[in-house]
Design an enzyme around this catalytic site. Structure first.
Site, mmCIF file in Angstrom:
data_model
loop_
_atom_site.group_PDB
_atom_site.id
_atom_site.type_symbol
_atom_site.label_atom_id
_atom_site.label_comp_id
_atom_site.label_asym_id
_atom_site.label_seq_id
_atom_site.Cartn_x
_atom_site.Cartn_y
_atom_site.Cartn_z
ATOM 1 N N CYS A 32 4.119 -9.491 7.391
ATOM 2 C CA CYS A 32 3.659 -8.966 6.108
ATOM 3 C C CYS A 32 4.343 -9.662 4.936
ATOM 4 O O CYS A 32 3.686 -10.142 4.015
ATOM 5 C CB CYS A 32 3.905 -7.459 6.045
ATOM 6 S SG CYS A 32 3.382 -6.720 4.476
ATOM 7 N N CYS A 35 0.652 -10.205 4.204
ATOM 8 C CA CYS A 35 0.222 -9.404 3.051
ATOM 9 C C CYS A 35 0.746 -9.910 1.710
ATOM 10 O O CYS A 35 -0.026 -10.073 0.755
ATOM 11 C CB CYS A 35 0.675 -7.954 3.224
ATOM 12 S SG CYS A 35 0.480 -7.267 4.866
ATOM 13 N N LYS A 81 -0.290 -13.615 0.778
ATOM 14 C CA LYS A 81 -1.750 -13.585 0.640
ATOM 15 C C LYS A 81 -2.160 -12.904 -0.657
ATOM 16 O O LYS A 81 -3.035 -13.379 -1.384
ATOM 17 C CB LYS A 81 -2.361 -12.882 1.860
ATOM 18 C CG LYS A 81 -3.891 -12.791 1.896
ATOM 19 C CD LYS A 81 -4.475 -11.607 1.128
ATOM 20 C CE LYS A 81 -3.905 -10.262 1.527
ATOM 21 N NZ LYS A 81 -4.395 -9.756 2.786
ATOM 22 N N TYR A 129 -10.953 -10.204 8.753
ATOM 23 C CA TYR A 129 -10.166 -10.093 7.517
ATOM 24 C C TYR A 129 -9.700 -11.457 7.017
ATOM 25 O O TYR A 129 -9.929 -11.833 5.865
ATOM 26 C CB TYR A 129 -8.892 -9.292 7.798
ATOM 27 C CG TYR A 129 -8.934 -7.813 7.640
ATOM 28 C CD1 TYR A 129 -8.462 -7.221 6.477
ATOM 29 C CD2 TYR A 129 -9.364 -6.991 8.663
ATOM 30 C CE1 TYR A 129 -8.435 -5.848 6.347
ATOM 31 C CE2 TYR A 129 -9.356 -5.622 8.540
ATOM 32 C CZ TYR A 129 -8.887 -5.040 7.378
ATOM 33 O OH TYR A 129 -8.873 -3.680 7.252
ATOM 34 N N GLU A 138 -10.994 -13.245 3.581
ATOM 35 C CA GLU A 138 -10.063 -13.289 2.451
ATOM 36 C C GLU A 138 -9.767 -14.724 2.026
ATOM 37 O O GLU A 138 -9.818 -15.067 0.834
ATOM 38 C CB GLU A 138 -8.785 -12.546 2.801
ATOM 39 C CG GLU A 138 -8.986 -11.048 2.898
ATOM 40 C CD GLU A 138 -7.720 -10.287 3.215
ATOM 41 O OE1 GLU A 138 -7.657 -9.092 2.871
ATOM 42 O OE2 GLU A 138 -6.788 -10.861 3.811
ATOM 43 N N HIS A 160 -13.889 8.621 -17.521
ATOM 44 C CA HIS A 160 -15.015 7.831 -18.026
ATOM 45 C C HIS A 160 -14.558 6.912 -19.154
ATOM 46 O O HIS A 160 -13.737 7.316 -19.990
ATOM 47 C CB HIS A 160 -16.103 8.776 -18.558
ATOM 48 C CG HIS A 160 -17.298 8.058 -19.101
ATOM 49 N ND1 HIS A 160 -18.255 7.486 -18.296
ATOM 50 C CD2 HIS A 160 -17.658 7.804 -20.384
ATOM 51 C CE1 HIS A 160 -19.175 6.923 -19.058
ATOM 52 N NE2 HIS A 160 -18.836 7.106 -20.326
ATOM 53 N N GLU A 171 -15.506 6.895 -11.188
ATOM 54 C CA GLU A 171 -16.211 8.144 -11.453
ATOM 55 C C GLU A 171 -17.505 8.236 -10.651
ATOM 56 O O GLU A 171 -18.000 9.328 -10.371
ATOM 57 C CB GLU A 171 -16.492 8.309 -12.942
ATOM 58 C CG GLU A 171 -17.517 7.349 -13.510
ATOM 59 C CD GLU A 171 -17.760 7.579 -15.001
ATOM 60 O OE1 GLU A 171 -18.079 8.722 -15.383
ATOM 61 O OE2 GLU A 171 -17.617 6.606 -15.777
#
Length: 447
Positions: free
Chosen positions: A42, A47, A50, A176, A180, A436, A441
């Site tokens: 990671c 992670c 990346k 993945y 990516e 908003h 939303e």
């Protein structure tokens, strides 16, 4: 040095670091074996680097969007050497902090790989160490295939050593890693062809994946389905990928093999003590991370559990609460795990896909979806859509799956994951007050 401990941990990735430090806080004497830098995949090859690349790609997209908003700007290319130095400096800081925390917690850190020699013992660098509890957290690595010319291409680990962008790249895979890197390399100016054997992102909801594929193609990524690559040949700058269906793909400046990951379960002495693995080499564990051998547990990517850093960390916390925290029933709940593919745009999901939900609940499943152009694109006159989808079931329309594709979904889904673990229903979503104007939303207003 005393070689008797309360806990031995193999691997200093996210899971191993978690169990080592947390056990030490409970007063356990802990030995942590790791031949490489702390942080595992990671931090060092996954992670974190990346995501740094992804941020660079987002800045490239922002440069392209700015003129549509009225800015007079000339888009510039990424200085890869400078970016790499900044990224690596950040990662070095993480490693230092991990080392300091381990030392502060009193964890005995041993810079060597260890292998099991008994149910309560390991061997490393010619020395033996004992503990009644052993945790295996050695992670996984990129899969390498026995194909002719495989060595001509890169695996994901190699991307982070690049000092310049390849002019063109052929990416083999549809998961993945493939998606990516296809998106971020394209954003940074590379020509990209994505060669898929079966289907794109098969663990995600098919409807949203289809829309993502459309947007990837609109960015100039060539997606070639039904590819069956059987080898590579040529020279850097003129590489070809041979296909069993006949012909070749390319030429490319570089090749990236993104064909899955395999567990780091070999060389650990598992067979010596009877720890059982599945047909792919993953260590078999039960709901409490127990292996087939009492006193030996396993967490993270070396098991077949979801290969996500937060999953390894959460499983590690639960494991140490059970072993040292006085909570014998502690375990990790694998339902409603959120995850995101950092594509362009990002694709996120929590829980079940529509296909999975219908397989389990049949006609009780109800689907709600919303497709719209987010404000940041609409103002610029672009028609790039965001797609959101709820998968519900039962009279109370409990939310079993939540899926979103579009700008910002990586940051907006975390709170919904908390709610879904508490039994979120569609009526509760509709009763909430929306913020908003935001894309999030729309998750409250579907009909």
């Amino acid at each position: 040095m005393n070689r008797d401990f309360d806990l031995i941990v193999l691997g200093a990735g996210s899971g191993g670091l978690t169990v080592a430090q947390r056990a030490a806080r409970y007063g356990a004497r802990v030995a942590l074996f790791e031949p490489g830098p702390p942080g595992g995949t990671c931090v060092n090859l996954g992670c974190v680097p990346k995501k740094a690349f992804w941020f660079a790609a987002q800045l490239a997209h922002a440069q392209a969007l700015a003129p549509d908003y009225g800015f007079e700007i000339r888009a510039g290319s990424l200085d890869w050497r400078r970016f790499r130095a900044l990224r690596d400096g950040y990662i070095d800081g993480i490693r230092r902090r991990y080392a300091e925390r381990l030392e502060g917690a009193g964890v005995c850190r041993i810079a060597a790989a260890a292998r099991l020699v008994a149910r309560d013992g390991v061997e490393a660098a010619g020395e033996r160490y004992r503990a009644p509890q052993i945790v295996i957290a050695t992670g996984a690595r990129p899969r390498r295939l026995p194909l002719a010319g495989f060595e001509l291409g890169m695996v994901s680990d190699d991307i982070f050593a690049l000092d310049a962008a390849p002019r063109s790249v052929g990416i083999v895979g549809g998961g993945y890693v493939a998606v990516e890197f296809a998106c971020l390399l394209r954003a940074l100016g590379c020509g990209v062809e994505l060669l898929i054997r079966k289907q794109l992102l098969d663990s995600f909801d098919a409807e949203l994946v289809q829309v993502l594929a459309e947007q990837m193609r609109a960015q100039g990524i060539r997606i070639t389905p039904q590819s069956n690559v059987c080898g590579a040949r040529g020279e850097p700058g003129a590489l070809l990928l041979d296909d069993r269906g006949g012909g070749a793909h390319g030429p490319y400046d570089a090749i990236l093999w993104a064909v899955g990951r395999v567990p780091n379960s070999d060389g650990l002495g598992l067979d010596t003590v009877g720890v059982v693995r599945d047909e792919k080499g993953f260590i078999r564990v039960d709901a409490h991370q127990n292996t087939s051998v009492p006193g030996i547990t396993a967490i993270g990517d070396v098991t077949a559990c979801p290969a996500l850093t937060p999953v390894a960390v959460a499983a590690g916390y639960a494991l140490i609460e059970r072993l040292f925290g006085g909570q014998p029933q502690a375990g990790f709940d694998y339902r409603a795990i959120p995850t995101v593919v950092f594509a362009e745009p990002p694709l996120g999901m929590i829980g079940l896909t529509e296909r999975e939900a219908r397989a389990r609940h049949g006609d009780a499943v109800r689907i709600y979806r919303k497709r719209f152009v987010p404000l940041q694109y609409a103002v610029a006159g672009r028609a790039t859509p965001t797609l959101m989808k709820l998968v519900c079931s039962g009279d109370d329309e409990r939310v079993l799956g939540l899926h979103a594709l579009g700008p910002g979904v990586d940051e907006m889904l975390q709170g919904y994951a908390v709610a879904m673990r508490q039994g979120l229903t569609r009526s509760q979503l509709r009763d909430a007050v929306a913020i908003h104007p935001t894309s999030s939303e729309e998750l409250l207003l579907m009909h």
